[in-house]
Design an enzyme around this catalytic site. Structure first.
Site, PDB file in Angstrom:
ATOM      1  N   LEU A 170     -31.817  12.522  21.366  1.00 33.44           N
ATOM      2  CA  LEU A 170     -32.827  11.466  21.509  1.00 33.44           C
ATOM      3  C   LEU A 170     -33.414  11.463  22.910  1.00 33.44           C
ATOM      4  O   LEU A 170     -32.707  11.714  23.890  1.00 33.44           O
ATOM      5  CB  LEU A 170     -32.206  10.099  21.236  1.00 33.44           C
ATOM      6  CG  LEU A 170     -31.794   9.785  19.794  1.00 33.44           C
ATOM      7  CD1 LEU A 170     -31.024   8.479  19.744  1.00 33.44           C
ATOM      8  CD2 LEU A 170     -33.014   9.702  18.893  1.00 33.44           C
ATOM      9  N   ARG A 221     -21.598  18.189  16.356  1.00 35.77           N
ATOM     10  CA  ARG A 221     -22.992  18.400  16.724  1.00 35.77           C
ATOM     11  C   ARG A 221     -23.224  19.785  17.329  1.00 35.77           C
ATOM     12  O   ARG A 221     -24.206  20.450  17.047  1.00 35.77           O
ATOM     13  CB  ARG A 221     -23.446  17.330  17.726  1.00 35.77           C
ATOM     14  CG  ARG A 221     -24.914  17.445  18.083  1.00 35.77           C
ATOM     15  CD  ARG A 221     -25.342  16.458  19.165  1.00 35.77           C
ATOM     16  NE  ARG A 221     -26.764  16.583  19.385  1.00 35.77           N
ATOM     17  CZ  ARG A 221     -27.334  17.541  20.097  1.00 35.77           C
ATOM     18  NH1 ARG A 221     -26.586  18.464  20.678  1.00 35.77           N
ATOM     19  NH2 ARG A 221     -28.645  17.601  20.247  1.00 35.77           N
ATOM     20  N   LYS A 253     -31.354   3.003  27.360  1.00 32.72           N
ATOM     21  CA  LYS A 253     -30.055   3.021  28.029  1.00 32.72           C
ATOM     22  C   LYS A 253     -29.895   1.761  28.885  1.00 32.72           C
ATOM     23  O   LYS A 253     -30.786   1.416  29.673  1.00 32.72           O
ATOM     24  CB  LYS A 253     -29.925   4.266  28.923  1.00 32.72           C
ATOM     25  CG  LYS A 253     -30.093   5.580  28.177  1.00 32.72           C
ATOM     26  CD  LYS A 253     -29.070   5.794  27.083  1.00 32.72           C
ATOM     27  CE  LYS A 253     -27.729   6.166  27.621  1.00 32.72           C
ATOM     28  NZ  LYS A 253     -27.605   7.552  28.042  1.00 32.72           N
ATOM     29  N   CYS A 303     -27.101  31.243  53.149  1.00 34.92           N
ATOM     30  CA  CYS A 303     -26.307  31.104  51.925  1.00 34.92           C
ATOM     31  C   CYS A 303     -24.835  30.904  52.281  1.00 34.92           C
ATOM     32  O   CYS A 303     -24.275  31.684  53.068  1.00 34.92           O
ATOM     33  CB  CYS A 303     -26.482  32.350  51.057  1.00 34.92           C
ATOM     34  SG  CYS A 303     -25.438  32.339  49.571  1.00 34.92           S
ATOM     35  N   LYS A 338     -35.651   2.915  16.060  1.00 34.18           N
ATOM     36  CA  LYS A 338     -36.218   3.883  15.123  1.00 34.18           C
ATOM     37  C   LYS A 338     -37.389   3.258  14.375  1.00 34.18           C
ATOM     38  O   LYS A 338     -37.337   2.077  14.012  1.00 34.18           O
ATOM     39  CB  LYS A 338     -35.163   4.330  14.101  1.00 34.18           C
ATOM     40  CG  LYS A 338     -33.974   5.045  14.708  1.00 34.18           C
ATOM     41  CD  LYS A 338     -32.920   5.354  13.652  1.00 34.18           C
ATOM     42  CE  LYS A 338     -31.693   6.015  14.280  1.00 34.18           C
ATOM     43  NZ  LYS A 338     -30.597   6.178  13.315  1.00 34.18           N
ATOM     44  N   PHE A 378       0.848  -1.199   0.000  1.00 32.33           N
ATOM     45  CA  PHE A 378       0.000   0.000   0.000  1.00 32.33           C
ATOM     46  C   PHE A 378       0.883   1.249   0.000  1.00 32.33           C
ATOM     47  O   PHE A 378       0.642   2.208  -0.754  1.00 32.33           O
ATOM     48  CB  PHE A 378      -0.918  -0.001   1.230  1.00 32.33           C
ATOM     49  CG  PHE A 378      -1.898   1.141   1.273  1.00 32.33           C
ATOM     50  CD1 PHE A 378      -3.166   1.013   0.720  1.00 32.33           C
ATOM     51  CD2 PHE A 378      -1.561   2.355   1.859  1.00 32.33           C
ATOM     52  CE1 PHE A 378      -4.076   2.064   0.762  1.00 32.33           C
ATOM     53  CE2 PHE A 378      -2.449   3.413   1.901  1.00 32.33           C
ATOM     54  CZ  PHE A 378      -3.715   3.266   1.354  1.00 32.33           C
TER      55      PHE A 378
END
Length: 667
Positions: free
Chosen positions: A81, A134, A311, A405, A287, A34
């Site tokens: 999803l 994404r 999951k 706090c 799907k 190669f």
């Protein structure tokens, strides 16, 4: 044979061997053979630069330096999803599908959910032209130079019949074998090893030197085709087969399932055998197979209705709870955090876990020095799910939740019906002030380059900012003296702030940090009211009349614009030139012909796409409905309209329009 013909023949031969080695795992020649062919091609291309091709096999070798990763808007949004964790969740999902489609047989495709970095690849005329991460689903970073170093991604497609332009989505992964090899090399030179393959793969895409990307031997598994004007496939399974034939590495584990029982069989098998795979997977994606049904089901604000992730049960470990600290969020909400004895969990070292609120601590009866069970919720965020009571000592005492706090010592409040305690010192509590500014500058909001969380804290501590409006009064001379700041950094920061004045109104509205007003709500409010002035004087009744704006959101908005401090803040922002109204696209013809009308689009169309029809409805003042009810005014129906929708529209005597009828309605 001409030189160009020799070059083309060598390129084709090398692409073929590359495909057989990295995609099919069926090498036909040795690495040495190669390399000889590759060297021949390199020599010819060097002698004849006029025949340069960015998709040549030689471009996978060597490196390029990327100084900045440009932000690119996705032409087709990358949705996330919805998750499920049980068979009951999947059955509920199927019932929701049947409610929309009617009592029709639904078939599925089951795919493994790969734990990597999501990527969108764009091909034009069979060639790779763009690769984008994404990001937030709407936009991501262009990483094309680095993606060209992933050998399993075809630079030029095989076969024929592919659309002239389309996107294919997948996951960039780091195989476990390569991850272990990479970490061993780091350990040998005394460096800290990487925590898990997923984060390492994601980080690899943003390396500035593509030579370094090449060394990591990343892989890419592809699973979804989109963005083609004329699809040559009718089902998800068929789309996967086409993608395979064009040279994409589509996982062979994906299967067709004719019913939900076959889906369960797939889940049960891989729940046991997933550890035999050469890469990490944390679940199964189910799907709806039919593309027509996918169109019919559509999307929610965040997810496709036609797909769901199952999951696998999260990994669980036990460790000791050493102490509890309390964090203050930008809204003043107090979050208790468990500080744990460090423990390995799902590929990372876990030292901290969220305890959510006082009710959760009381419910689990968590006490200091307890041995607790920890798991990752959705294998991402660590959480304590229980206590090993057999390890508890007799002197242990229940946790007493703080009353003041931890940052500004103000007495905490807890509103009726709410789980969280809050610090009411909105304008004086440092973490709240810093948190609001960090939210304002964040990527989904004003997206200010050169400004991060540490710099915001530095600016606040040096009394340069007390609110996000103060950012627009900063001078370069004030910033340069600060720690870790130089002239170039200061210049970038000032330029980033100036550039934020062009950010569109809906993002400005989200950036303001109004409680309960997220990205989607901000877009709806901006679209409805058009200007900040109009929104600021809207009554509670006017707000709840807006689609998907509930009473809690409406009350929060009214309170925000009633506050004198906020009024002064917004007045300053306007004076600095921030976008406070929708900028209309003058090329779009807008009318009120459909004002007050709710229209449902259903079926497959020939003149327009579903998205085009929905946009026409909105551009003419109408509202898109997702399901048919007595409030629906029209249904625009194409071929293969869902039988349940057709039946319901007929029962309610709602006018059903064809594409042609709809166009006439607008005329």
């Amino acid at each position: 044979m001409t030189v160009l013909e020799q070059i083309q023949q060598l390129r084709e031969t090398l692409h073929q061997h590359n495909y057989k080695y990295y995609v099919l795992d069926q090498p036909e020649i040795s690495d040495f053979e190669f390399d000889i062919l590759l060297r021949q091609l390199q020599d010819l291309e060097t002698q004849h630069p006029e025949y340069f091709d960015e998709n040549s096999p030689t471009q996978r070798v060597g490196g390029t330096i990327t100084k900045n990763f440009n932000t690119i808007v996705h032409e087709n949004r990358m949705y996330s999803l919805d998750n499920s964790y049980s068979r009951e969740d999947l059955i509920d999902w199927e019932n929701r599908i049947q409610k929309v489609l009617g009592n029709v047989p639904v078939e599925y495709v089951c795919e493994l959910k790969y734990d990597g970095a999501s990527i969108s690849l764009t091909y034009e005329k069979g060639k790779l032209v763009k690769a984008v991460t994404r990001g937030d689903g709407f936009q991501g970073d262009e990483v094309t130079a680095n993606i060209r170093k992933v050998n399993s991604i075809p630079l030029i497609l095989r076969g024929e019949g592919y659309p002239p332009k389309f996107d294919i989505r997948g996951e960039i992964i780091l195989p476990l074998k390569e991850f272990e090899k990479l970490n061993q090399e780091l350990i040998e030179i005394g460096e800290t090893p990487y925590s898990n393959p997923r984060n390492t793969a994601s980080g690899s895409l943003k390396l500035k030197d593509s030579k370094e990307v090449e060394k990591r031997n990343l892989d890419c598994l592809l699973y979804f085709l989109t963005g083609a004007s004329n699809m040559c496939w009718e089902t998800q399974y068929e789309a996967l087969e086409f993608a395979r034939s064009w040279g994409f590495k589509v996982p062979k584990e994906s299967v067709f399932a004719s019913n939900m029982n076959e889906v369960f069989d797939f889940i049960d098998y891989w729940d046991v055998h997933r550890h035999d795979l050469p890469y990490e997977t944390d679940g199964v994606v189910v799907k709806v197979n039919s593309c027509t049904f996918q169109d019919e089901l559509g999307y929610t604000a965040k997810s496709p209705r036609w797909a769901i992730a199952y999951k696998f049960k999260a990994e669980q470990v036990s460790t000791r709870l050493n102490s509890i600290s309390y964090q203050v969020g930008r809204t003043g909400a107090i979050t208790p955090v468990a500080n744990l004895e460090p423990v390995q969990l799902a590929g990372t070292i876990v030292k901290r876990a969220s305890l959510h609120n006082a009710d959760q601590i009381e419910k689990l009866d968590i006490r200091l020095n307890d041995v607790v069970f920890v798991e990752k919720g959705g294998e991402i965020i660590p959480k304590i799910i229980g206590v090993n009571l057999t390890e508890r000592t007799v002197e242990s005492q229940p946790v007493v939740y703080i009353t003041h706090c931890p940052e500004c010592k103000t007495a905490l409040v807890r509103n009726e019906g709410e789980a969280n305690h809050y610090c009411p010192n909105f304008y004086g509590c440092p973490p709240q002030i810093i948190g609001r500014i960090e939210h304002y500058i964040s990527r989904k909001a004003m997206d200010i380059d050169g400004l991060g969380g540490e710099t915001v804290a530095l600016l606040y501590q040096n009394h340069l900012v007390d609110s996000y409006a103060d950012l627009y009064e900063l001078k370069k001379e004030q910033i340069i003296p600060l720690e870790r700041m130089a002239e170039k950094s200061a210049e970038n920061l000032i330029n980033g702030i100036e550039k934020s004045k062009q950010v569109p109104f809906e993002k400005v509205l989200y950036a303001l940090g109004i409680r309960y007003v997220g990205e989607t709500v901000a877009k709806k409010l901006a679209k409805h009211f058009k200007t900040l002035d109009a929104l600021s004087v809207a009554t509670f009744e006017e707000l709840v009349a807006v689609d998907e704006i509930g009473e809690k959101i409406a009350q929060s908005i009214v309170e925000f614009f009633y506050d004198l401090n906020n009024i002064m803040l917004l007045k300053r922002l306007k004076s600095y030139g921030i976008q406070t109204q929708i900028v209309e696209d003058e090329s779009i013809v807008r009318t009120d012909k459909l004002k007050g009308k709710t229209i449902v689009v259903s079926g497959v169309f020939t003149l327009f796409s579903r998205d085009e029809l929905k946009k026409m409805i909105e551009d003419n003042g109408g509202k898109n409905g997702s399901s048919i009810s007595s409030k629906t005014d029209y249904v625009v129906a194409g071929d293969n309209m869902g039988p349940s929708k057709l039946e319901k529209a007929t029962q309610l005597k709602i006018p059903i329009l064809s594409e042609q009828d709809f166009v006439k309605l607008l005329e």
